[in-house]
Design a protein around this motif. Structure first.
Motif, PDB file in Angstrom:
ATOM      1  N   ASN A   1      20.576-102.707   4.948  1.00 28.72           N
ATOM      2  CA  ASN A   1      20.396-103.708   5.994  1.00 28.72           C
ATOM      3  C   ASN A   1      19.707-103.046   7.177  1.00 28.72           C
ATOM      4  O   ASN A   1      19.600-101.820   7.255  1.00 28.72           O
TER       5      ASN A   1
ATOM      6  N   SER B   1      18.902-103.219  11.501  1.00 30.38           N
ATOM      7  CA  SER B   1      19.149-103.771  12.834  1.00 30.38           C
ATOM      8  C   SER B   1      17.873-103.730  13.660  1.00 30.38           C
ATOM      9  O   SER B   1      17.076-102.794  13.554  1.00 30.38           O
TER      10      SER B   1
ATOM     11  N   LEU C   1      16.556 -99.968  13.049  1.00 31.42           N
ATOM     12  CA  LEU C   1      17.440 -98.968  12.463  1.00 31.42           C
ATOM     13  C   LEU C   1      17.834 -99.417  11.064  1.00 31.42           C
ATOM     14  O   LEU C   1      18.362-100.524  10.895  1.00 31.42           O
ATOM     15  N   GLU C   2      17.593 -98.555  10.094  1.00 32.67           N
ATOM     16  CA  GLU C   2      17.917 -98.875   8.705  1.00 32.67           C
ATOM     17  C   GLU C   2      19.301 -98.328   8.363  1.00 32.67           C
ATOM     18  O   GLU C   2      19.683 -97.257   8.829  1.00 32.67           O
ATOM     19  N   ALA C   3      20.014 -99.048   7.524  1.00 35.75           N
ATOM     20  CA  ALA C   3      21.296 -98.558   7.014  1.00 35.75           C
ATOM     21  C   ALA C   3      21.262 -98.521   5.492  1.00 35.75           C
ATOM     22  O   ALA C   3      20.507 -99.267   4.859  1.00 35.75           O
TER      23      ALA C   3
ATOM     24  N   THR D   1      18.916 -95.862   1.579  1.00 42.48           N
ATOM     25  CA  THR D   1      17.857 -96.473   2.387  1.00 42.48           C
ATOM     26  C   THR D   1      17.967 -96.121   3.873  1.00 42.48           C
ATOM     27  O   THR D   1      17.112 -96.524   4.665  1.00 42.48           O
ATOM     28  N   GLY D   2      19.005 -95.397   4.234  1.00 44.39           N
ATOM     29  CA  GLY D   2      19.201 -94.992   5.626  1.00 44.39           C
ATOM     30  C   GLY D   2      20.542 -94.298   5.745  1.00 44.39           C
ATOM     31  O   GLY D   2      21.315 -94.252   4.779  1.00 44.39           O
TER      32      GLY D   2
END
Lengths: 204, 204
Positions: free
Chosen positions: B47, B49, B70-72, B83-84
């Motif tokens: 996901n 942000s 910001l990637e999670a 992915t983060g």
């Protein structure tokens, strides 16, 4: 009802999910994780975290092939040059990301196909606390509001249950809601002689 | 002792810093801030942000010209595709960044020139909590350890004092240590008909 454990649902391989749960139940040591970050100050409000290594499932991870880098900054009104989201905003990201991942994993385990999960977060702060102007205000947010919009192939009640369960299981929601003991230690030195004093350094 | 308020020290314009403090003391409403993030689920643990807008110093900010993204993600052992950084790691970043910024600002105000600020953070977690296997373990970190290395042109005691003061003033340290009330609401819908129910939605 037949379990189709090999189904990938919501991008989560539920076969691997259930196998992971079984493995941990049989060998609880696999559940021990340690996550890490290192941070370097660059100038003013600009600093950068590097994230890669972690311990979990019985070993040091060797699967990550690149470092993740996260920049921090402050806007001009808070004396920075906008080099990245500020730390309080980064905390909102951590909270949103964790609630979302928890919700998606729970939905996968419960066989609820999701088509959309979005959230908006707001945190209210009176910066008189953090700026040291008044002790009547805490340093952090007074409160945080999270609002989700969720679409999925299930009745509204079942989708709402996912939101409740995500809160019950999210690591960051737990930490932000309830707090965590944080120990801060430091070694310090003068730049000219390079002598380091391990003052107040923690053992181990 | 003569104050040289216009000096830029540690990348912080102390003239602006002291002027900001004075302005807030005279007009306390300027201290009200609201920070925000929005998050979109992509697939599985992935996901993202978006962070940009905030309210502060009496108005909606108009100075930020780009969105921060910001990637999670989660590593494979936690059912993701890396992915983060994962959300718990993102929280460590938020904590490191905030303590560092607080420390640098305090040093600037106290006329301590810094040459190096680095930190490493570790958080211990038993994932039986977050995975719902056992209620004997909390979802989040049991504890977090932060270790700084600081170099600056001041005696060791003064550098150590910066570390103490940073903890006393850091917004994220406050939140992670003590917790914050978090309200979670959700609107839900089925993808086929698009009807949204504002179930449990907060007012305002």
């Amino acid at each position: 009802m037949t379990m189709s454990n090999d189904a990938v649902r919501n991008g989560v391989d539920t076969g691997v999910l259930f196998a992971t749960l079984d493995a941990i139940k049989q060998q609880p040591d696999l559940a021990r994780f340690q996550f890490r970050a290192s941070n370097v100050w660059l100038s003013g409000a600009h600093n950068r975290s590097t994230i890669r290594q972690f311990y979990g499932a019985g070993q040091e991870d060797a699967t990550r092939t690149v470092d993740f880098k996260l920049e921090a900054g402050e806007p001009a009104v808070l004396l920075g040059k906008d080099t990245g989201p500020n730390p309080a905003e980064a905390l909102l990201h951590a909270l949103a990301a964790c609630l979302t991942t928890s919700l998606v994993y729970v939905a996968a385990a419960r066989r609820v196909p999701l088509t959309r999960v979005e959230s908006t977060l707001e945190g209210d702060m009176d910066v008189r606390g953090a700026l040291g102007i008044s002790d009547a205000y805490r340093n952090g947010f007074e409160r945080v509001r999270v609002n989700f919009h969720i679409e999925g192939e299930a009745p509204a009640e079942r989708l709402q249950e996912l939101v409740n369960r995500a809160q019950q299981r999210s690591a960051v929601f737990d930490m932000v809601s309830h707090g965590v003991p944080v120990t801060v230690t430091a070694s310090v030195a003068q730049p000219s002689n390079g002598v380091t004093t391990a003052h107040d350094r923690a053992g181990g």
